[in-house]
Design an enzyme around this catalytic site. Sequence first.
Site, PDB file in Angstrom:
ATOM      1  N   HIS A 135     114.840  11.687   7.925  1.00  9.63           N
ATOM      2  CA  HIS A 135     113.822  10.644   8.046  1.00  9.63           C
ATOM      3  C   HIS A 135     112.428  11.268   8.164  1.00  9.63           C
ATOM      4  O   HIS A 135     112.124  11.913   9.168  1.00  9.63           O
ATOM      5  CB  HIS A 135     114.149   9.809   9.286  1.00  9.63           C
ATOM      6  CG  HIS A 135     113.217   8.672   9.543  1.00  9.63           C
ATOM      7  ND1 HIS A 135     112.386   8.630  10.639  1.00  9.63           N
ATOM      8  CD2 HIS A 135     112.989   7.533   8.844  1.00  9.63           C
ATOM      9  CE1 HIS A 135     111.694   7.496  10.611  1.00  9.63           C
ATOM     10  NE2 HIS A 135     112.041   6.813   9.536  1.00  9.63           N
TER      11      HIS A 135
ATOM     12  N   HIS B  20     103.732   7.562   5.812  1.00  8.97           N
ATOM     13  CA  HIS B  20     104.461   6.395   6.314  1.00  8.97           C
ATOM     14  C   HIS B  20     103.654   5.109   6.324  1.00  8.97           C
ATOM     15  O   HIS B  20     104.185   4.033   6.060  1.00  8.97           O
ATOM     16  CB  HIS B  20     104.988   6.659   7.736  1.00  8.97           C
ATOM     17  CG  HIS B  20     105.776   5.515   8.270  1.00  8.97           C
ATOM     18  ND1 HIS B  20     105.216   4.547   9.094  1.00  8.97           N
ATOM     19  CD2 HIS B  20     107.061   5.143   8.072  1.00  8.97           C
ATOM     20  CE1 HIS B  20     106.148   3.649   9.382  1.00  8.97           C
ATOM     21  NE2 HIS B  20     107.271   3.979   8.776  1.00  8.97           N
TER      22      HIS B  20
HETATM   23 CA    CA Z   1     110.734   4.885   5.529  1.00  4.56          CA
END
Ligand code: CA
Length: 304
Positions: free
Chosen positions: A12, A54
């Site tokens: 992630h 992000h």
């Molecule tokens: Ca993502």
Amino acid sequence: MTKNTNKTIIAHRGASGYLPEHTLASKAMAYAMHPDFLEQDLVLSKDNVPIVIHDIHLETVTDVAQQFPKRSRTDGRFYVIDFTFEELMQLQVTERFDSETGEAVFKDRFPLWKSKFKLHSLQDEIELIQGLNKSTGNKIGIYPEIKDPEFHNNEGKDISSIVLKILSDYGYKTKEDKCILQCFDAKELKRIRLRLKSELFLVQLIEFKEDEQYLKDYALYADGIGPYFKQLIKNVDEDGNISFTNFVKDCHNLGLVVHAYTFRADQLEGIPSFKALMGLGFNKANIDGVFTDFPDQAVSFLKK
Ligand code: CA
């Protein structure tokens, strides 16, 4: 160093538990931990370059407010889409911080403003991963996310078409090509399948319990669902025993895999250990994959 299951580990934002998220350093470190996929969140620059970042904003992971103090919008925020790729390359990247207080979001992670990290494009990251696949002989995939397509559309940009073209140019065209495309916006992911005719493996991200009622519609175009892990919990009894809803089973019955987010060793929210959290996810909830900031710990859990 192979896992003995068919469960999927997704790094992630890279090895974001150890190095600033979405930097190439974080991706290289994650790669060496042998996950199945590395994740890329994508936002377009002013000149239409997909940047791996992000948020649509810059001020929580870069020094944009110092370098370009006059370039915020009336809401006080600095938008990736207002800067050219060349300008974005000038920014220093650091661990995620609170732009009001300047404090790190995760206090035990990599120190703020140390060493030297930069933003990069989707192409830069694909070339890193494909290069490492060549030099190591591994076959690690990419897992790009189209961020906020409606925002991009309001800015006059079709982010999905731009990203799909780049993916195709780098050989990611079908479900066999080790590329999973994800998006929270159901309308957009449906468009990617039905209008833009993508044959990639598609994962519909969901954020709320209410989204679960649309499961059958998701199954018409998606191959998997990406729920918030906590959303799968039905009940926690007095002894702390956790039971799960039927959502994963419902997904499996429709032929959908489930990749849940986000598994963090430094944010356990009442669960005694990361190992226990992995056990709950993979063994009890029976999910197929995890998005984790700590890919090394997730891979080592599966090797046991
Ligand atoms: Ca993502």
